[in-house]
Scaffold this motif. Structure first.
Motif, short mmCIF file in Angstrom:
data_model
loop_
_atom_site.label_atom_id
_atom_site.label_comp_id
_atom_site.label_asym_id
_atom_site.label_seq_id
_atom_site.Cartn_x
_atom_site.Cartn_y
_atom_site.Cartn_z
N LYS A 1 51.37 -77.03 -8.40
CA LYS A 1 50.85 -77.88 -7.30
C LYS A 1 51.38 -79.40 -7.46
CE LYS A 1 46.47 -75.35 -6.73
NZ LYS A 1 45.29 -75.04 -7.02
N HIS A 2 51.74 -79.64 -8.79
CA HIS A 2 52.55 -81.14 -8.96
C HIS A 2 53.91 -80.87 -8.44
CE1 HIS A 2 48.84 -82.67 -10.54
NE2 HIS A 2 49.30 -83.80 -10.60
N TYR B 1 43.15 -73.76 -3.10
CA TYR B 1 44.50 -74.47 -3.15
C TYR B 1 44.25 -75.91 -3.35
CZ TYR B 1 44.70 -75.77 1.99
OH TYR B 1 44.42 -76.38 3.01
N PHE B 2 42.95 -76.35 -2.78
CA PHE B 2 43.07 -77.86 -2.74
C PHE B 2 42.46 -78.44 -4.01
CE2 PHE B 2 39.43 -75.89 -0.22
CZ PHE B 2 38.53 -76.30 -1.06
N ARG B 3 42.13 -77.68 -4.87
CA ARG B 3 41.79 -78.16 -6.39
C ARG B 3 42.96 -78.48 -6.97
NH1 ARG B 3 38.12 -74.86 -11.00
NH2 ARG B 3 37.70 -76.72 -12.38
N ILE B 4 43.11 -79.52 -7.44
CA ILE B 4 44.17 -79.64 -8.16
C ILE B 4 44.05 -80.75 -9.39
CG2 ILE B 4 46.63 -81.08 -7.94
CD1 ILE B 4 46.49 -80.56 -5.00
N CYS C 1 51.39 -81.12 -2.22
CA CYS C 1 51.02 -80.00 -2.21
C CYS C 1 49.92 -79.71 -1.24
CB CYS C 1 50.25 -79.91 -3.85
SG CYS C 1 49.40 -78.33 -4.04
N LEU C 2 49.06 -80.20 -0.99
CA LEU C 2 48.18 -80.21 0.03
C LEU C 2 48.87 -79.65 1.43
CD1 LEU C 2 45.25 -82.76 -0.75
CD2 LEU C 2 45.20 -80.14 -1.21
N GLU D 1 50.21 -75.73 5.36
CA GLU D 1 51.19 -75.00 6.15
C GLU D 1 51.32 -73.68 6.13
OE1 GLU D 1 54.68 -77.20 5.72
OE2 GLU D 1 53.90 -79.16 6.80
N ALA D 2 51.19 -73.15 4.66
CA ALA D 2 51.53 -71.70 4.45
C ALA D 2 50.28 -70.95 4.58
CB ALA D 2 51.88 -71.46 2.74
#
Length: 434
Positions: free
Chosen positions: A337-338, A379-382, A425-426, A431-432
């Motif tokens: 993610k980073h 996916y938004f948990r970073i 990342c977000l 987009e994907a």
């Protein structure tokens, strides 16, 4: 005339006692020839100083010595492709049957199918057994037969099934006299199979009542020596899962017990979905446009990201072959993610370095942190790699152990800004997968 015999093939079950397949072979009506094959299909992909090979080799030599001294037998050692080895064995011996324990990884199931076909063609019985898990394959599934894709309901049904489970221990001592009486069976050296002794050592496991009782309170802090180190021993079968379950249940520690169930959850996922080492479980995640910057990947591998907890974890892995579970999540999230580097790159690096590498758990956990797997983190948990320090290493003891230049001018600057990386990342993930 050759004496008819059975073969027991040791694989992920490197112990003489409480070994289901070995027990059944010994109880049958033929003398048993124990063998181990250093599989060239697997070995050719490994570093020549792989610590796991040294561990396997030393374990086998200790088993050979015990059988030689106490029972006048041994374990025959071979190197090559398993099917080729068995073709030769059927020429050298009158083989009536072959015994082994189940393996659930994609390569292993393909290998065993080919061996089973060969043995059937030659009228040789092939007996395989469940040994490395309590429940396997489709033994814990939904009412409609579909596999569980979320851990918690799987765990609850697993425990319901376990109430009626006969936790038998398969004691072999009374039957070891049924081994082939030959203490000079073929042996190999590490150099014979193309390896050198590793400078790293697989640590002994520790599963004391105190460790189990304190596991929940201490397991999240990498500076504490509070993990069991069971991983490699379960992976290679130097301990029995049944005996470990008995210990966990005796101490009534649900968290320790549930860690063992997580292992079986990921094993059944891999068995049901053998494509997941290559493909995202959630197919839309394969649309992510990974940056896959090789220079940044190298910095991550070397523990030079400028984020101390990430760097300490990676250096622990490189130096010892072990990484604490809490920081495995952090370094995985940071890579995917980073840095927006494909989880498969991280999975492959862990596969090479971790002494406790287990394909099912490794793939499952990497897909978890990437957001693409079963029961995955959104996916938004970073993870914030800086605030994680105050949560899990507030005294910086773990960091200072592995990053001696921490808080000096020699420590590298952050390779990426957390806020900017998070926003990037977000955007890419959205987009994907939207």
């Amino acid at each position: 005339m050759k004496q008819p015999l059975s073969i027991f093939w040791f694989r992920r079950d490197l112990r003489l006692d409480d070994n289901v397949g070995f027990y059944n072979a010994l109880k049958a009506d033929r003398p048993v020839l124990p063998i181990f094959i250093f599989d060239s299909e697997i070995l050719d992909k490994l570093p020549k100083t792989d610590a796991r090979l040294s561990f396997i080799y030393d374990t086998l030599q200790n088993m050979r010595k015990q059988l030689q001294e106490d029972y006048g037998s041994s374990i025959a050692m071979y190197h090559g492709k398993p099917l080729d080895v068995f073709k030769q064995l059927t020429k050298d011996y009158d083989v009536s049957s072959v015994y082994t324990n189940h393996d659930y990884e994609p390569y292993a199931t393909t290998r065993d199918q080919a061996l089973g076909d060969f043995l059937e063609e030659n009228d040789i019985a092939f007996h395989t057994f469940k040994d490395q898990v309590i429940f396997e394959k489709d033994e814990v599934v939904k009412k409609d037969g579909d596999p569980y894709l979320v851990y918690t309901p799987y765990m609850k049904i697993w425990k319901e099934h376990f109430k009626d489970y006969d936790l038998t221990i398969y004691y072999t001592n009374d039957y070891l006299k049924n081994l082939v009486q030959n203490s000079r069976l073929p042996n190999l050296s590490l150099s014979d199979i193309g390896f050198e002794r590793s400078q790293q050592q697989v640590e002994d496991y520790e599963v004391t009542p105190t460790l189990i009782q304190e596991y929940e309170d201490k397991r999240n802090y990498p500076a504490k020596d509070a993990t069991s180190k069971l991983g490699p021993h379960l992976r290679f079968g130097t301990v029995s899962i049944r005996k470990m379950m008995k210990k966990a249940i005796a101490e009534k520690n649900e968290i320790f017990w549930q860690e063992l169930i997580w292992r079986e959850f990921f094993m059944q996922i891999l068995w049901h979905f053998p494509e997941t080492p290559k493909d995202a479980f959630k197919a839309k995640y394969d649309r992510i446009e990974w940056r896959n910057n090789e220079d940044e990947f190298k910095l991550w591998c070397e523990g030079k990201t400028g984020y101390p907890l990430v760097d300490a974890a990676m250096r622990q892995l490189n130096e010892t072959g072990f990484m604490h579970n809490r920081v495995r999540m952090l370094v995985g999230s940071f890579l995917c993610k980073h840095l927006l580097i494909d989880w498969r790159w991280g999975e492959a690096y862990f596969a090479e370095k971790l002494h406790d590498y287990e394909m099912s758990s490794n793939v499952g956990n990497w897909q978890w942190v990437a957001g693409s797997g079963v029961d995955a983190t959104p996916y938004f948990r970073i993870f914030n790699p800086t605030t994680q320090i105050d949560k899990f290493d507030k005294d910086r003891k773990f960091i200072k152990t592995y990053v001696p230049e921490f808080e000096t001018d020699a420590y590298p600057e952050k390779m990426v800004d957390h806020k900017e990386a998070r926003e990037r990342c977000l955007k890419v993930y959205k987009e994907a997968v939207s």
